[in-house]
Design a protein around this motif. Sequence first.
Motif, PDB file in Angstrom:
ATOM      1  N   PHE A   1      -6.041   3.539  -5.175  1.00 41.07           N
ATOM      2  CA  PHE A   1      -4.646   3.388  -5.608  1.00 41.07           C
ATOM      3  C   PHE A   1      -3.739   3.202  -4.404  1.00 41.07           C
ATOM      4  CE2 PHE A   1      -0.485   4.883  -7.105  1.00 41.07           C
ATOM      5  CZ  PHE A   1      -0.350   4.120  -8.257  1.00 41.07           C
ATOM      6  N   THR A   2      -3.954   4.025  -3.381  1.00 36.62           N
ATOM      7  CA  THR A   2      -3.040   4.001  -2.246  1.00 36.62           C
ATOM      8  C   THR A   2      -3.163   2.703  -1.444  1.00 36.62           C
ATOM      9  OG1 THR A   2      -2.101   5.302  -0.456  1.00 36.62           O
ATOM     10  CG2 THR A   2      -4.483   5.238  -0.541  1.00 36.62           C
TER      11      THR A   2
ATOM     12  N   TYR B   1       5.550   2.235 -13.167  1.00 39.10           N
ATOM     13  CA  TYR B   1       5.955   2.457 -11.776  1.00 39.10           C
ATOM     14  C   TYR B   1       7.469   2.272 -11.662  1.00 39.10           C
ATOM     15  CZ  TYR B   1       4.429   2.369  -6.812  1.00 39.10           C
ATOM     16  OH  TYR B   1       4.165   2.669  -5.501  1.00 39.10           O
TER      17      TYR B   1
ATOM     18  N   MET C   1      -6.806  -4.888  -7.886  1.00 42.15           N
ATOM     19  CA  MET C   1      -5.968  -5.579  -8.867  1.00 42.15           C
ATOM     20  C   MET C   1      -5.271  -6.840  -8.352  1.00 42.15           C
ATOM     21  SD  MET C   1      -2.337  -4.190  -9.131  1.00 42.15           S
ATOM     22  CE  MET C   1      -2.108  -5.919  -9.167  1.00 42.15           C
TER      23      MET C   1
ATOM     24  N   SER D   1      -3.766  -0.159  -2.801  1.00 47.55           N
ATOM     25  CA  SER D   1      -3.465  -1.247  -3.761  1.00 47.55           C
ATOM     26  C   SER D   1      -4.686  -2.127  -4.030  1.00 47.55           C
ATOM     27  CB  SER D   1      -2.352  -2.166  -3.251  1.00 47.55           C
ATOM     28  OG  SER D   1      -1.209  -1.448  -2.934  1.00 47.55           O
TER      29      SER D   1
ATOM     30  N   GLY E   1       3.556   3.562  -1.060  1.00 49.53           N
ATOM     31  CA  GLY E   1       4.413   3.651  -2.246  1.00 49.53           C
ATOM     32  C   GLY E   1       4.493   5.072  -2.751  1.00 49.53           C
ATOM     33  N   LEU E   2       4.769   5.191  -4.049  1.00 48.80           N
ATOM     34  CA  LEU E   2       4.875   6.529  -4.641  1.00 48.80           C
ATOM     35  C   LEU E   2       3.594   7.325  -4.390  1.00 48.80           C
ATOM     36  CD1 LEU E   2       6.426   5.470  -8.090  1.00 48.80           C
ATOM     37  CD2 LEU E   2       7.641   6.433  -6.141  1.00 48.80           C
ATOM     38  N   GLY E   3       2.459   6.616  -4.354  1.00 50.05           N
ATOM     39  CA  GLY E   3       1.161   7.255  -4.126  1.00 50.05           C
ATOM     40  C   GLY E   3       1.112   8.017  -2.812  1.00 50.05           C
TER      41      GLY E   3
ATOM     42  N   ALA F   1       0.813  -1.217   0.000  1.00 54.02           N
ATOM     43  CA  ALA F   1       0.000   0.000   0.000  1.00 54.02           C
ATOM     44  C   ALA F   1       0.849   1.271   0.000  1.00 54.02           C
ATOM     45  CB  ALA F   1      -0.920  -0.014   1.220  1.00 54.02           C
TER      46      ALA F   1
HETATM   47  N1  PFF Z   1      -0.349   1.495  -3.393  1.00 58.98           N
HETATM   48  C1  PFF Z   1       0.769   1.906  -4.205  1.00 58.98           C
HETATM   49  C2  PFF Z   1       1.078   3.377  -3.954  1.00 58.98           C
HETATM   50  O1  PFF Z   1       0.349   4.042  -3.215  1.00 58.98           O
HETATM   51  O2  PFF Z   1       2.062   3.859  -4.512  1.00 58.98           O
HETATM   52  C3  PFF Z   1       0.551   1.671  -5.667  1.00 58.98           C
HETATM   53  C4  PFF Z   1       0.030   0.306  -5.987  1.00 58.98           C
HETATM   54  C5  PFF Z   1       0.745  -0.830  -5.606  1.00 58.98           C
HETATM   55  C6  PFF Z   1      -1.180   0.174  -6.629  1.00 58.98           C
HETATM   56  C7  PFF Z   1       0.259  -2.097  -5.841  1.00 58.98           C
HETATM   57  C8  PFF Z   1      -1.690  -1.085  -6.886  1.00 58.98           C
HETATM   58  C9  PFF Z   1      -0.961  -2.199  -6.472  1.00 58.98           C
HETATM   59  F1  PFF Z   1      -1.440  -3.368  -6.684  1.00 58.98           F
END
Ligand code: PFF
Length: 468
Positions: free
Chosen positions: A247-248, A111, A253, A250, A27-29, A25
């Motif tokens: 997104f944050t 990414y 997906m 995860s 990450g770059l986000g 979770a």
């Molecule tokens: N959650 C990650 C972020 O906030 O950068 C991005 C991410 C990772 C999205 C893994 C989806 C995922 F499956």
Amino acid sequence: MTERTSIHGQWSSRLVFILAATGSAVGLGNIWKFPYITGEHGGGAFVLVYLLCIAVVGIPIMMAEVMLGRRGRQSPINTMTSLAKEEGAGSAWSLVGWSAVLAGFIILSYYSVIAGWALAYVFRVAGGIFNGADAAGVQTVFTDLTGDPERLIAWHTLFMLMSMTVVARGVRAGLEKAVIYLMPALFVLLFVMLGYAMSTGAFIEGLKFLFEPDFGKLFYACETVAGVENCELSGGPVLVAMGHAFFTLSLGMGAIMVYGSYMPKGISIARSAVLIALLDTLVALVAGMAIFPIVFANGLEPGSGPGLIFQTLPIAFGAMPGGQIFGTLFFVLLVFAAWTSAISLIEPAVAWLVENRGLSRVRAAGVIGMTTWVLGLGSIFSFNIWSGDEYKLFGMTFFDLLDYLAANIMLPLGGLLIALFAGWLMKRESSMDEFAMQARRYDLWRVLIRYISPLAVVVVFLNAIGIF
Ligand code: PFF
């Protein structure tokens, strides 16, 4: 139901599962996007809406993903196929798994390119290239890097190799080892950065920017045209908060689903999901509290988006005492955060290749890594040889297009289908059995997953594709 186990192994404890899922979770986000969108859309008011989205949409869907993963105990594709059969639903539900794997490929391909920039910056800041540099000097470093495909390919290759090495080693020796070292390191680095930000003298200003609630900005979108600010009523910022929650965390997906398939039985899914969401939010807030004071102490522009980290922060690091060391630590932190997310993006595909094609993990990671690496070239070229209009589709570069497709369309759609499957198609007894929680809490989850989450996702989705 007979107790299933995953052929890929299991996390050794609840803590490891929490670290792995938090690693995915965070990450770059969190580190560039959250602080920036918060500042843009009304500070504390936006944070409140974001927390609400995490609570009513993010946590229920995360619980559903973990629950499905732990019940299926296979890669998302096979988990969805076998659960659909068990629940008497159509075999088309395996498409949810396929879309998850595809989204993982797509997201990882770009990414890794951005994570490659972070890697490059670790060495640039450490080497002292920014010491005393002005805005123009920092800009030159950035354009020299992004304008040179060969250099970008080298960093992208290095980041992919780092990620593949971890995944190739398997659940216990690879993923688990990585997260138990990287996640504590990430937390320590983050708090070191926070301490540094507190010493800048602009800490309060940073906090104000981030947290002072401005409900006006939350419900209005403003644009400055020829020096005049025009504001109109808009649901945009609320939808940005909801989209970002996906997104944050995860979600949508299969990353959290596949991690759930390695979760030992007897651990509370609900409590784990709440903790992961809290940790993810904590990192995002602390990242904001660490970044903005540095921005303000140096008179930099807070609303500059992706450029904030790569084009403006280095000016600050170059000018401040200790900036070379703290700047290096900052980019190391960014690399660690991206690394623990990247491994969760390929694990669903690798697990599927091992299950269905009988490949060893090393081969499977190699195949997936190479395919993703090739796709990443398109994103690399988007910043240089393919940046011209003749290479754009709908006004977007290849990189923009992939990001838009995966983050705005595939994730919400995946999340919606997961919510529908877990809430409507799966029998009550099945999900209740897997959650093994108090009836009242279960009922709350069921209301959220059946009605609130799908509705919210539909709204985000329609907004993302521009319908309203
Ligand atoms: N959650 C990650 C972020 O906030 O950068 C991005 C991410 C990772 C999205 C893994 C989806 C995922 F499956």
